[in-house]
Write a protein that holds these residues in place. Structure first.
Motif, PDB file in Angstrom:
ATOM      1  N   GLY A   1      35.265  29.443  46.274  1.00  0.00           N
ATOM      2  CA  GLY A   1      33.982  29.983  46.685  1.00  0.00           C
ATOM      3  C   GLY A   1      34.036  31.076  47.732  1.00  0.00           C
ATOM      4  N   GLU A   2      35.185  31.365  48.291  1.00  0.00           N
ATOM      5  CA  GLU A   2      35.252  32.388  49.335  1.00  0.00           C
ATOM      6  C   GLU A   2      35.188  33.791  48.727  1.00  0.00           C
ATOM      7  OE1 GLU A   2      38.930  33.120  51.457  1.00  0.00           O
ATOM      8  OE2 GLU A   2      40.049  32.016  49.932  1.00  0.00           O
ATOM      9  N   ASP A   3      34.672  34.734  49.488  1.00  0.00           N
ATOM     10  CA  ASP A   3      34.595  36.124  49.052  1.00  0.00           C
ATOM     11  C   ASP A   3      35.816  36.857  49.588  1.00  0.00           C
ATOM     12  OD1 ASP A   3      33.938  38.660  48.253  1.00  0.00           O
ATOM     13  OD2 ASP A   3      32.243  38.904  49.629  1.00  0.00           O
ATOM     14  N   TYR A   4      36.928  36.723  48.886  1.00  0.00           N
ATOM     15  CA  TYR A   4      38.167  37.336  49.388  1.00  0.00           C
ATOM     16  C   TYR A   4      38.143  38.856  49.249  1.00  0.00           C
ATOM     17  CZ  TYR A   4      39.155  36.156  44.430  1.00  0.00           C
ATOM     18  OH  TYR A   4      39.084  35.968  43.079  1.00  0.00           O
ATOM     19  N   VAL A   5      37.358  39.381  48.324  1.00  0.00           N
ATOM     20  CA  VAL A   5      37.224  40.839  48.230  1.00  0.00           C
ATOM     21  C   VAL A   5      36.418  41.370  49.414  1.00  0.00           C
ATOM     22  CG1 VAL A   5      36.349  42.754  46.844  1.00  0.00           C
ATOM     23  CG2 VAL A   5      37.439  40.814  45.722  1.00  0.00           C
ATOM     24  N   GLY A   6      35.359  40.655  49.767  1.00  0.00           N
ATOM     25  CA  GLY A   6      34.578  41.044  50.936  1.00  0.00           C
ATOM     26  C   GLY A   6      35.408  41.024  52.210  1.00  0.00           C
ATOM     27  N   ALA A   7      36.340  40.065  52.285  1.00  0.00           N
ATOM     28  CA  ALA A   7      37.219  39.974  53.459  1.00  0.00           C
ATOM     29  C   ALA A   7      38.147  41.178  53.548  1.00  0.00           C
ATOM     30  CB  ALA A   7      38.038  38.684  53.404  1.00  0.00           C
ATOM     31  N   VAL A   8      38.555  41.715  52.405  1.00  0.00           N
ATOM     32  CA  VAL A   8      39.364  42.936  52.395  1.00  0.00           C
ATOM     33  C   VAL A   8      38.537  44.103  52.922  1.00  0.00           C
ATOM     34  CG1 VAL A   8      40.526  44.637  50.911  1.00  0.00           C
ATOM     35  CG2 VAL A   8      40.867  42.195  50.506  1.00  0.00           C
ATOM     36  N   ILE A   9      37.320  44.219  52.449  1.00  0.00           N
ATOM     37  CA  ILE A   9      36.465  45.343  52.822  1.00  0.00           C
ATOM     38  C   ILE A   9      36.094  45.309  54.302  1.00  0.00           C
ATOM     39  CG2 ILE A   9      34.189  46.400  52.443  1.00  0.00           C
ATOM     40  CD1 ILE A   9      34.443  45.501  49.498  1.00  0.00           C
ATOM     41  N   ASP A  10      35.746  44.109  54.808  1.00  0.00           N
ATOM     42  CA  ASP A  10      35.355  44.059  56.233  1.00  0.00           C
ATOM     43  C   ASP A  10      36.560  43.947  57.174  1.00  0.00           C
ATOM     44  OD1 ASP A  10      36.150  41.325  56.470  1.00  0.00           O
ATOM     45  OD2 ASP A  10      34.135  40.591  56.012  1.00  0.00           O
ATOM     46  N   GLY A  11      37.756  43.812  56.611  1.00  0.00           N
ATOM     47  CA  GLY A  11      38.974  43.832  57.414  1.00  0.00           C
ATOM     48  C   GLY A  11      39.372  42.500  58.013  1.00  0.00           C
ATOM     49  N   SER A  12      38.584  41.437  57.766  1.00  0.00           N
ATOM     50  CA  SER A  12      38.924  40.148  58.359  1.00  0.00           C
ATOM     51  C   SER A  12      40.196  39.561  57.743  1.00  0.00           C
ATOM     52  CB  SER A  12      37.752  39.168  58.197  1.00  0.00           C
ATOM     53  OG  SER A  12      37.408  39.005  56.827  1.00  0.00           O
ATOM     54  N   ARG A  13      40.437  39.860  56.496  1.00  0.00           N
ATOM     55  CA  ARG A  13      41.708  39.524  55.835  1.00  0.00           C
ATOM     56  C   ARG A  13      41.950  40.660  54.844  1.00  0.00           C
ATOM     57  NH1 ARG A  13      40.900  34.383  54.800  1.00  0.00           N
ATOM     58  NH2 ARG A  13      41.988  33.625  56.654  1.00  0.00           N
ATOM     59  N   PRO A  14      42.631  41.720  55.297  1.00  0.00           N
ATOM     60  CA  PRO A  14      42.563  43.018  54.621  1.00  0.00           C
ATOM     61  C   PRO A  14      43.425  43.211  53.375  1.00  0.00           C
ATOM     62  CG  PRO A  14      43.944  43.171  56.568  1.00  0.00           C
ATOM     63  CD  PRO A  14      43.372  41.783  56.573  1.00  0.00           C
ATOM     64  N   ILE A  15      44.096  42.164  52.910  1.00  0.00           N
ATOM     65  CA  ILE A  15      44.960  42.294  51.735  1.00  0.00           C
ATOM     66  C   ILE A  15      44.688  41.122  50.791  1.00  0.00           C
ATOM     67  CG2 ILE A  15      47.360  42.472  50.912  1.00  0.00           C
ATOM     68  CD1 ILE A  15      48.111  43.283  53.814  1.00  0.00           C
ATOM     69  N   CYS A  16      44.630  41.412  49.506  1.00  0.00           N
ATOM     70  CA  CYS A  16      44.356  40.358  48.535  1.00  0.00           C
ATOM     71  C   CYS A  16      44.918  40.719  47.168  1.00  0.00           C
ATOM     72  CB  CYS A  16      42.852  40.129  48.418  1.00  0.00           C
ATOM     73  SG  CYS A  16      42.401  38.831  47.231  1.00  0.00           S
ATOM     74  N   GLU A  17      45.389  39.716  46.442  1.00  0.00           N
ATOM     75  CA  GLU A  17      45.848  39.928  45.072  1.00  0.00           C
ATOM     76  C   GLU A  17      44.653  40.197  44.151  1.00  0.00           C
ATOM     77  OE1 GLU A  17      49.640  36.833  45.465  1.00  0.00           O
ATOM     78  OE2 GLU A  17      47.965  36.361  44.127  1.00  0.00           O
ATOM     79  N   MET A  18      44.903  41.004  43.112  1.00  0.00           N
ATOM     80  CA  MET A  18      43.813  41.319  42.193  1.00  0.00           C
ATOM     81  C   MET A  18      44.393  41.832  40.876  1.00  0.00           C
ATOM     82  SD  MET A  18      40.546  41.289  41.716  1.00  0.00           S
ATOM     83  CE  MET A  18      40.104  40.853  43.403  1.00  0.00           C
ATOM     84  N   TRP A  19      43.721  41.499  39.782  1.00  0.00           N
ATOM     85  CA  TRP A  19      44.070  42.031  38.470  1.00  0.00           C
ATOM     86  C   TRP A  19      43.425  43.406  38.315  1.00  0.00           C
ATOM     87  CZ3 TRP A  19      41.109  38.036  39.922  1.00  0.00           C
ATOM     88  CH2 TRP A  19      39.745  38.087  39.623  1.00  0.00           C
ATOM     89  N   GLY A  20      44.017  44.236  37.449  1.00  0.00           N
ATOM     90  CA  GLY A  20      43.628  45.633  37.347  1.00  0.00           C
ATOM     91  C   GLY A  20      42.146  45.874  37.137  1.00  0.00           C
ATOM     92  N   SER A  21      41.549  45.214  36.141  1.00  0.00           N
ATOM     93  CA  SER A  21      40.129  45.438  35.873  1.00  0.00           C
ATOM     94  C   SER A  21      39.268  44.945  37.025  1.00  0.00           C
ATOM     95  CB  SER A  21      39.709  44.759  34.568  1.00  0.00           C
ATOM     96  OG  SER A  21      39.911  43.357  34.631  1.00  0.00           O
ATOM     97  N   GLY A  22      39.758  43.935  37.764  1.00  0.00           N
ATOM     98  CA  GLY A  22      39.029  43.443  38.933  1.00  0.00           C
ATOM     99  C   GLY A  22      38.990  44.477  40.044  1.00  0.00           C
ATOM    100  N   VAL A  23      40.080  45.238  40.186  1.00  0.00           N
ATOM    101  CA  VAL A  23      40.115  46.321  41.174  1.00  0.00           C
ATOM    102  C   VAL A  23      39.024  47.330  40.859  1.00  0.00           C
ATOM    103  CG1 VAL A  23      41.493  48.196  42.165  1.00  0.00           C
ATOM    104  CG2 VAL A  23      42.612  46.048  41.502  1.00  0.00           C
ATOM    105  N   LEU A  24      39.026  47.791  39.613  1.00  0.00           N
ATOM    106  CA  LEU A  24      38.096  48.844  39.208  1.00  0.00           C
ATOM    107  C   LEU A  24      36.646  48.366  39.235  1.00  0.00           C
ATOM    108  CD1 LEU A  24      40.295  50.154  36.274  1.00  0.00           C
ATOM    109  CD2 LEU A  24      39.937  51.282  38.475  1.00  0.00           C
ATOM    110  N   GLN A  25      36.425  47.146  38.798  1.00  0.00           N
ATOM    111  CA  GLN A  25      35.063  46.621  38.776  1.00  0.00           C
ATOM    112  C   GLN A  25      34.518  46.431  40.184  1.00  0.00           C
ATOM    113  OE1 GLN A  25      34.527  43.055  36.448  1.00  0.00           O
ATOM    114  NE2 GLN A  25      32.315  43.069  36.674  1.00  0.00           N
ATOM    115  N   ASN A  26      35.343  45.900  41.079  1.00  0.00           N
ATOM    116  CA  ASN A  26      34.891  45.709  42.461  1.00  0.00           C
ATOM    117  C   ASN A  26      34.660  47.035  43.172  1.00  0.00           C
ATOM    118  OD1 ASN A  26      34.704  42.800  43.498  1.00  0.00           O
ATOM    119  ND2 ASN A  26      36.579  42.733  42.295  1.00  0.00           N
TER     120      ASN A  26
END
Length: 350
Positions: free
Chosen positions: A218-243
Motif C-alpha cells: 500500500g505504500e506510494d514508493y513512486v511518490g517517495a522517489v519524487i518527494d525525495g524521502s526515499r529517492p530510489i526505487c525499482e520499476m519495470w519499463g512501462s511503469g517508468v513511462l506511465q508514472n
C-alpha cells in the motif's frame, strides 16, 4: 374411483408436469454454451494493474469479446495456474516472462498454438516449441529522483552507508523484484557455490537487502522517489513511462555498465480450457500490431511488434536509448530462482 381419489390423481399429475418443467429448465441452464456468460474468457495476468485491466476489458468488448481480467502478482500467478491444473479456471494468460512460462510448460499447463502475427515479432524472444509468444519488452531499472545529486551508477553502490534506507526493493513475490534479484546473483555465478552462487555474491545480496527498504503493501514508493524521502526505487519499463506521464515528472534512471535485465512478457493459451479457439482468437487480436500500438500509447509499454515499435512516441524511444540489456543465462536462472528467493526470504529479510 371416489372424488377424493380423483383429486389426489389430479394433484400428482400437476406436480409431475411441474417437476418435468423444472428439470428441463435446469438441464438447459446447465448445458447451454450459448449465453454471453458462457462465451466470456477468463484471462490471468500480472500486468493488469494501473487501469490496464479496465482498458483491456473495454477495448475487447468493442472488438466483440467478453473478458474477465484477473490480476495476480507475477510470482504467485504461475503457482496459481499449476495448482488449478486439474480444474482449469482460466482460458488465457499474459504478462509472465520466459522463466515462469518454462515452468508452466514443464507442468504441462499450456496449449500449443500459433498466432496470426507470429511472423511480425522476433520469435527468438518466445518459445521455440510454440507454447508462448512475445508481446512486450520490459527493461527493469531503478528510477531515481530528478533532484538526487551524484546518484549511484550501479546496484553495487547501494550497499554503501550513504544509501542506507534510501532505496526501495520490490518484494520477491512479484516478477520485477524476483528478476532483479536474479540479475544481481548471476553476476556471481559459481558452479562450486551454494545454489550456483559464490559466497561473495550471497554476501553482496544480503548487504543490498539489509541496507535498503523492502516494499510495504500500500505504500506510494513512486511518490517517495519524487518527494525525495526515499529517492530510489525499482520499476519495470512501462511503469517508468506511465508514472512520468501521470505525475508529470522526469526520473533519472540508473543504467549500470553491465546492463539491466530485459524481460519479455508473453501470451499463452491454457491447456484444459473448453474455449481454446476463442482464446486463440482473442490472442490474435490482442497481439496484433494495431492493439499493441494502442496498448503502448495508453500505458507506455514497449511492444515486440516491429510496426508498433516504429510508431513509438519519443519518450519510449528515449527510454530505450538510455539503457542496454544485461547478458543473463536464463536457463540457469530458471533452474535456481525459486531456491534463491526462498533463501533470501528466510535468511536475509529482517
Amino acid at each position: 374411483m371416489n372424488v377424493r381419489g380423483e383429486e389426489v390423481m389430479r394433484v400428482k399429475k400437476v406436480l409431475s408436469v411441474c417437476l418435468a418443467a423444472v428439470m428441463a429448465v435446469s438441464f438447459v441452464a446447465c448445458g447451454s454454451k450459448g449465453g454471453s456468460k458462457d462465451d466470456s474468457l477468463v484471462i490471468y495476468t500480472n500486468s493488469g494493474s494501473n487501469g490496464r485491466d479496465a482498458w483491456l476489458k473495454e477495448q475487447a468488448k468493442e472488438a466483440g469479446f467478453s473478458v474477465e481480467v484477473v490480476q495476480i502478482q507475477g510470482g504467485d500467478l504461475g503457482n496459481r495456474i499449476v495448482s488449478e491444473k486439474n480444474n482449469v479456471q482460466a482460458d488465457l494468460v499474459f504478462g509472465l516472462n520466459n522463466v515462469e512460462y518454462e515452468k508452466l510448460k514443464a507442468e504441462d499447463t499450456l496449449e500449443k498454438w500459433e498466432p496470426e502475427w507470429a511472423k511480425e515479432v522476433d520469435l527468438s524472444l518466445g518459445d521455440k516449441d510454440g507454447y508462448y509468444y512475445p508481446i512486450v519488452i520490459q527493461p527493469l531499472v531503478n528510477i531515481m529522483s530528478a533532484d538526487l545529486q551524484n546518484p549511484p551508477k550501479d546496484y553495487t553502490d547501494l550497499v554503501n552507508e550513504e544509501w542506507k534506507d534510501k532505496y526501495t526493493i520490490l518484494n520477491f513475490g512479484g516478477g520485477t523484484g524476483k528478476t532483479i534479484l536474479a540479475s544481481l546473483l548471476v553476476r556471481y555465478q559459481d558452479p562450486n557455490g551454494e545454489l550456483g552462487i559464490s559466497e561473495e555474491g550471497w554476501n553482496f545480496v544480503k548487504n543490498w537487502i539489509q541496507n535498503g527498504h523492502m516494499e510495504s503493501e500500500g505504500e506510494d514508493y513512486v511518490g517517495a522517489v519524487i518527494d525525495g524521502s526515499r529517492p530510489i526505487c525499482e520499476m519495470w519499463g512501462s511503469g517508468v513511462l506511465q508514472n512520468e506521464a501521470e505525475r508529470d515528472y522526469k526520473f533519472q534512471v540508473m543504467s549500470p555498465e553491465v546492463g539491466v535485465p530485459y524481460v519479455t512478457e508473453q501470451v499463452a493459451v491454457l491447456k484444459g480450457s473448453d474455449k481454446t479457439e476463442k482464446a486463440i482468437e482473442f490472442a490474435n487480436w490482442f497481439g496484433s500490431s494495431k492493439v499493441q500500438e494502442a496498448w503502448m500509447n495508453e500505458f507506455g509499454t514497449i511492444p515486440c511488434q516491429e510496426e508498433a515499435l516504429n510508431n513509438a512516441p519519443e519518450n519510449v524511444k528515449a527510454f530505450l536509448e538510455g539503457v542496454h540489456q544485461q547478458d543473463i543465462d536464463w536457463a540457469f536462472v530458471a533452474e535456481h530462482l525459486d531456491q534463491w528467493v526462498e533463501k533470501v526470504e528466510l535468511e536475509f529479510i529482517q
